[in-house]
Design an enzyme around this catalytic site. Sequence first.
Site, PDB file in Angstrom:
ATOM      1  N   GLU A 137      51.347  45.858  34.944  1.00 56.39           N
ATOM      2  CA  GLU A 137      51.217  46.738  33.777  1.00 56.39           C
ATOM      3  C   GLU A 137      50.516  48.030  34.180  1.00 56.39           C
ATOM      4  O   GLU A 137      50.896  49.123  33.773  1.00 56.39           O
ATOM      5  CB  GLU A 137      50.402  46.036  32.690  1.00 56.39           C
ATOM      6  CG  GLU A 137      50.920  44.655  32.315  1.00 56.39           C
ATOM      7  CD  GLU A 137      52.092  44.689  31.367  1.00 56.39           C
ATOM      8  OE1 GLU A 137      52.175  45.641  30.577  1.00 56.39           O
ATOM      9  OE2 GLU A 137      52.933  43.770  31.420  1.00 56.39           O
ATOM     10  N   ASN A 153      35.818  33.824  35.232  1.00 51.66           N
ATOM     11  CA  ASN A 153      35.120  34.798  36.051  1.00 51.66           C
ATOM     12  C   ASN A 153      35.235  34.297  37.486  1.00 51.66           C
ATOM     13  O   ASN A 153      34.482  33.439  37.927  1.00 51.66           O
ATOM     14  CB  ASN A 153      33.658  34.892  35.613  1.00 51.66           C
ATOM     15  CG  ASN A 153      32.865  35.870  36.463  1.00 51.66           C
ATOM     16  OD1 ASN A 153      33.353  36.366  37.481  1.00 51.66           O
ATOM     17  ND2 ASN A 153      31.657  36.147  36.058  1.00 51.66           N
ATOM     18  N   THR A 154      36.218  34.826  38.211  1.00 50.89           N
ATOM     19  CA  THR A 154      36.489  34.295  39.549  1.00 50.89           C
ATOM     20  C   THR A 154      35.381  34.664  40.537  1.00 50.89           C
ATOM     21  O   THR A 154      35.214  33.997  41.534  1.00 50.89           O
ATOM     22  CB  THR A 154      37.805  34.850  40.109  1.00 50.89           C
ATOM     23  OG1 THR A 154      37.720  36.264  40.120  1.00 50.89           O
ATOM     24  CG2 THR A 154      38.969  34.398  39.293  1.00 50.89           C
ATOM     25  N   GLU A 199      41.828  35.905  34.260  1.00 49.96           N
ATOM     26  CA  GLU A 199      41.426  37.131  33.585  1.00 49.96           C
ATOM     27  C   GLU A 199      40.111  36.883  32.853  1.00 49.96           C
ATOM     28  O   GLU A 199      39.938  35.865  32.206  1.00 49.96           O
ATOM     29  CB  GLU A 199      42.558  37.541  32.611  1.00 49.96           C
ATOM     30  CG  GLU A 199      42.245  38.692  31.699  1.00 49.96           C
ATOM     31  CD  GLU A 199      41.869  39.977  32.428  1.00 49.96           C
ATOM     32  OE1 GLU A 199      42.573  40.370  33.375  1.00 49.96           O
ATOM     33  OE2 GLU A 199      40.845  40.575  32.051  1.00 49.96           O
ATOM     34  N   ASP A 235      38.842  46.772  38.703  1.00 52.16           N
ATOM     35  CA  ASP A 235      37.874  47.736  38.180  1.00 52.16           C
ATOM     36  C   ASP A 235      37.231  48.450  39.373  1.00 52.16           C
ATOM     37  O   ASP A 235      36.670  47.807  40.252  1.00 52.16           O
ATOM     38  CB  ASP A 235      36.810  46.967  37.376  1.00 52.16           C
ATOM     39  CG  ASP A 235      35.910  47.886  36.567  1.00 52.16           C
ATOM     40  OD1 ASP A 235      35.764  49.057  36.971  1.00 52.16           O
ATOM     41  OD2 ASP A 235      35.365  47.430  35.553  1.00 52.16           O
TER      42      ASP A 235
END
Lengths: 290, 524
Positions: free
Chosen positions: A264, A165-166, A117, A188
């Site tokens: 979620e 930050n993948t 994340e 996103d």
Amino acid sequence: MAGPPNKRQKREEKHEGQMPQKKFYRQRAHANPFSDHDLTYPEHPSAMRWSEHYPHFVATIPAAVPKDDPIATRDYNEYYVARMEKRVEVADIGCGFGGLLFALAPRMPATLILGLEIRTSVAEFVQDKAKALRLQQQQQPPASAGAETPPVPGGYENVSCIRANTMKFLPNFFAKAQLTKIFLCFPDPHFKARKHKARIVSATLNSEYAFVLAPGGMVYTITDVEDLHVWMVEHLAAHPSFARVAEGEAEGDECVAVMRRETEEGKKVERNGGRKFVAVFRRLEDPAWP
Amino acid sequence: MQHPFQCIASVQLPGQATGEEYLAAACGPRLMLVNAGKGIVAARWSTSPTNATSEDKYDEAEAGERPAKKQKTSNAASHAPNIIKLTVSPNQQYIVAVTDDKFIHVLEIVGHGELKELSQRCMPKRPCAIQVLPDNATIICGDKFGDVYSLPLLPSEVAPIQDVEPGAEDGEAAKQEDPAFKPSATVLTVHSKRNRMALEAQMQQKNFTAKKEPLKFEHKLLLGHVSMLTDVIYATREVEGKQRGHIITADRDEHIRISRAPPQSHIIEGYCLGHTEFVSKLCLIPGTDLLVSGGGDSWLGVWDWPTFKLRRKFDIRDAVLDVVEEVAQRADMDTTEAIKQADKSVVVSGLWTAPFTNAKGKQEIALLVACERRPSLFIVPVSRLMLKKDQKTTQSRIDYPVLDVACVGDRLIVSVDGRRDGSPCLRVAQLHQAEETKGEVLSEKDEEMEAKLQCLMTSSKDIPADDKALDDLLYGVGNLRKRRGWDAPGDGAGGTEVDPTSMPMDPNHTEVVEVEDDLTVRKL
């Protein structure tokens, strides 16, 4: 500025083992993947200290190795503590508050699952929650002693989260063909055409997913934005390393059901009466050199 | 003030006699081809200021939703764009020049060294590395946005209009699409009050053109990083009797990636990881499987690239600091302070290989290293790169910072930044190894050729040069360094206090550091 310091204090007020509260970890839902955040990442996958994340899976020092072994003495403990019995095999990229992680963990107790994340506070929430859940499980009396709820398989020891930050640093964490499953849940959407390179699925990034996935491994995608769904399907299906899994087969996959129900964001979409679009892709074998 | 030559490249014309070596040199917007043996400028070509307008057009089309962010190119539209990259096709027939308005120009060398411009193509982002593949028909080009494209060296007569991107449909799909704009968001996907208002506004908007105009020439997206690319090289290796092509890419986020060459460029073979600062240059050592990388670390990476293994960190810190100390002494400055400043900012700006004759009379290869703004060229025989104990480099002291190097015949031509006092901007040297200096490689000046190259200086005297613009053009590598700790989140997680004086605060730094809205920024 109000906010973070206060929230941070509130976060720390809870006693050990108490579940973290989401409201103290909220963070704006967007991060710029191109900026140089103050990220910590290993320079090479072998330099990653997984032992801090999965202490239950740390390799024990073999009895056969004498303590004064010339090879081992240099940093005897360092060397063995960093050694793991298992490698991370499942990655939830953009795990958010970790709904999927905690739902998957008991279903595959022997597999290491990692959430990645980019938002600091959110990643911290997942880490705190994993800690709290592990402690709860450890403190729970055994089933024979008349516990109200049966213990969870694996005791959440197989789930953790890192801030990363993948899009930039995926190969710093995972070696070639290390993963068997990658989840891309409610990413996103980056609606603007100008921002499409910031999307988590793109022709060029897919090559990186293919690199860290073992042949036969899966990419699971879910979103409530139809345009993004079309985009992800178009790009993943067009990539020569991936083939879309037929819808019937995908629906039979337990992971798909969990992804629909337990994320979620999935719950939020459910509440708002939105739609959910799912697509699953299989990593194909690399072709021979021409 | 003399404008230095920012890029140079050697050209071997077919049927060229010895002593008739050619050199292509870029000086600001001008490209010159010189017969180095005779000292005659054979051809001149210059970029024209008109390019800038077509670039603007492209940007407008690209922006769609809102005006694109202002391009921070130092060139106003009235100036001719500068050449920033230069490469020669393997068959020595074509010169490819990249200008800072994002154009790729292909020039053909005709007759006795005349230049004829064949095409100019505007790339979507500024190219940072370019190479013509051994097939003499394909250009590969890496850009600032992290993407690597391939384009035909010679565009076909009828330019097909299509945006060939793995995954994306070609132009057809775009045309068939409903011209009326439909927002991708719906009331089901946006929830906050502000986003809902924005959506409502979007719904009412008419004749919306969000379509990105596709590039109007044939091109293919081969691969991409989510980081600024700094170098791209094509490498081949023989396996089981067959040549296998690879594309090696380096980026600002410390990565070196090895992919297969087209048509399998979507397959990543592996990464050479180990750098802790940006990588700015890659260099293959001919005749070996070694790859040398340099950048913001104070060492060069020596990799066995087929296995992705870091064989050696070749330290250059001491060598660089020696130069810094000497420069400071000469300028009567505080040497300890100068060294302290320089210690944290070793920036490798150039890596080259050059053949030389060793003390035993055999041909060997030397690695040449240039560090940004350092007036020296470091020379390491390749055979020493792997010697465990030996960290020694020979410095070829040059009075001015080294910009580019080209091998012309057995001579080494070094372009230096001697803008100030009219001393030659092109130095000529010959490498040799002497027994008595313990095998160190020395360079010896070749005054004769240097004098001949003076003709280039006279024919570039009229090119305007001002200090700031030159610094921007010549010294951009140091700006790649990340300013760690600067945008640390305010909640203290991992935020490191940084001494502001030690930060490379370059006012010309064009990198936009975007900060997440809800994080408090620690102001310096």
